[in-house]
Design an enzyme around this catalytic site. Structure first.
Site, PDB file in Angstrom:
ATOM      1  NE  ARG A  15      -1.765  -1.406   3.989  1.00 44.12           N
ATOM      2  CZ  ARG A  15      -2.186  -1.437   5.018  1.00 44.12           C
ATOM      3  NH1 ARG A  15      -3.958  -1.462   5.184  1.00 44.12           N
ATOM      4  NH2 ARG A  15      -1.587  -2.960   5.547  1.00 44.12           N
ATOM      5  CE  LYS A  75       0.891  -2.248   9.253  1.00 44.46           C
ATOM      6  NZ  LYS A  75      -0.193  -2.859  10.150  1.00 44.46           N
ATOM      7  CG  HIS A  96      -1.625  -1.023  15.328  1.00 39.17           C
ATOM      8  ND1 HIS A  96      -3.104  -1.318  15.467  1.00 39.17           N
ATOM      9  CD2 HIS A  96      -1.304  -1.079  13.983  1.00 39.17           C
ATOM     10  CE1 HIS A  96      -3.802  -1.321  14.782  1.00 39.17           C
ATOM     11  NE2 HIS A  96      -3.123  -0.947  13.300  1.00 39.17           N
ATOM     12  CD  GLU A 118      -4.021   2.826  15.433  1.00 38.68           C
ATOM     13  OE1 GLU A 118      -2.567   2.798  15.996  1.00 38.68           O
ATOM     14  OE2 GLU A 118      -3.297   3.360  14.756  1.00 38.68           O
ATOM     15  CG  ASP A 270      -2.095  -4.599  12.519  1.00 39.90           C
ATOM     16  OD1 ASP A 270      -0.514  -5.260  12.144  1.00 39.90           O
ATOM     17  OD2 ASP A 270      -2.312  -4.453  11.783  1.00 39.90           O
TER      18      ASP A 270
END
Length: 372
Positions: A15, A75, A96, A118, A270
């Site tokens: 990605r 990420k 994360h 997130e 994750d």
């Protein structure tokens, strides 16, 4: 503001943090955008696609990290990337942190202002920047689980939908949120016998009302979990506590009660995973076996469908990215309490309570950070 997007270096991560459409929007708002060469290749976007909308192309990640006011990624920054972050710089990506003390320490030491996709919220209590990847991962989970169920891959050799005269696979989904709902939809669509477990009775009622028996629901007591996993051919872990480490809902001892060759797909990996025996794997080497049970614990599942995932993520992150660029992080967070929830670190201070609890670290209120 100068926005930089490096090429992802986590193994098998295809990605990219900015689509050409997002770059065009940022440039239209008066900002400059620099992409690392090849950053979009895995998602099907060429350097020329970015040049066509006015973005510059840098040959190395070093140039991106050295010059950009805001780094936009997918990420969490890897160790080599974390060394290049600095105070006064914004990092906007998935983090994360709860199960990752090394990354947390490095981000605090760098002084970077890190905003985690997130933990950004919305008015409904949802997680709008996690939701699109949760949808992708949820829909992928039965697909990869069915592959792992094949005998050649160590599984029981059970076909998800069965055939006339032979019953389908029994699938248990632990967690009825976005991931679990999407996983249940796809598994049921493949013909499996699916049960979704959750501790929220309103959520179970909603699932029953909306999906009208497409799959079954059960309250997620410890007894019910212990019972259902003994019958399951596949168990999908889809439990999320925003920002916090995932709870361990199936112990190593319980594996012995499962069918030989049963499959676990831990979508919560994750956040540390919701099975005691879970450990992160990669797309290159996605499965391992413990106690006769096949574990699929790829930490970046949506990276397998990078084009779809990048477009979905870009649609969700773009408004927040533009707000950060247009106003600066402090004003953007002051204006939007939901974006403020995404603030995880600033100038060496941890600003997310759940991460602090998970790692035993002191936390300062993000609202205080914004004011001072």
């Amino acid at each position: 503001m100068h926005i930089g997007c490096p090429k992802e270096i986590k193994p098998q991560e295809f990605r990219v943090g900015l689509t050409p459409a997002a770059a065009r929007e940022a440039i239209g708002h008066g900002h400059s955008v620099t992409m690392q060469t090849g950053a979009g290749d895995g998602a099907g976007f060429t350097d020329d696609d970015y040049r066509a909308v006015g973005a510059a192309i840098a040959g190395t990640a070093d140039a991106i990290f050295a010059e950009a006011d805001m780094i936009v990624k997918v990420k969490e920054p890897q160790a080599v990337e974390r060394k290049q972050l600095r105070e006064g710089q914004i990092l906007f990506t998935y983090l994360h942190l709860a199960p990752d003390p090394d990354q947390t320490r490095d981000l605090l030491n760098s002084g970077v202002t890190a905003i985690a996709y997130e933990t950004v919220t919305n008015a409904n209590g949802g997680l709008p920047l996690l939701a699109p990847m949760s949808e992708v991962a949820g829909r992928l989970a039965p697909q990869v689980g069915s592959w792992a169920l094949q005998k050649a891959n160590g599984g029981r050799g059970v076909l998800m939908g069965g055939v006339p005269g032979v019953g389908p696979a029994e699938v248990v989904v632990i967690g009825g949120g976005v991931v679990g709902t999407q996983a249940a939809r796809v598994a049921a669509g493949m013909g499996a016998d699916v049960t979704v477990m959750d501790r929220s009775l309103p959520r179970l009622s909603w699932l029953d009302d909306v999906y009208r028996g497409t799959f079954k629901t059960r309250y997620a007591s410890a007894d019910a979990t212990a019972d259902l996993i003994t019958r399951a051919d596949m168990v999908i872990g889809a439990v999320l506590i925003p920002g916090a480490a995932a709870p361990k809902l199936v112990t190593k001892a319980q594996l012995s009660t499962m069918k030989p060759g049963a499959v676990i797909v831990d979508v919560a990996i994750d956040q540390g995973g919701c099975f005691e025996t879970s450990k992160a794997t990669t797309h290159e080497d996605p499965i391992y076996e413990v106690g006769g049970v096949v574990h699929y614990c790829v930490a970046n599942m949506p990276g397998a469908v990078a084009r779809t995932s990048t477009l979905a993520l870009g649609n969700a992150t773009m408004p927040f990215m533009l707000a950060l660029a247009d106003k600066g992080w402090r004003q953007a967070c002051a204006d939007d309490p939901h974006l403020l929830e995404g603030l995880n670190t600033h100038a060496g201070k941890l600003t997310n309570y759940a991460v602090g609890v998970a790692l035993g670290l002191d936390v300062i209120s993000p609202a205080l950070v914004v004011k001072h």
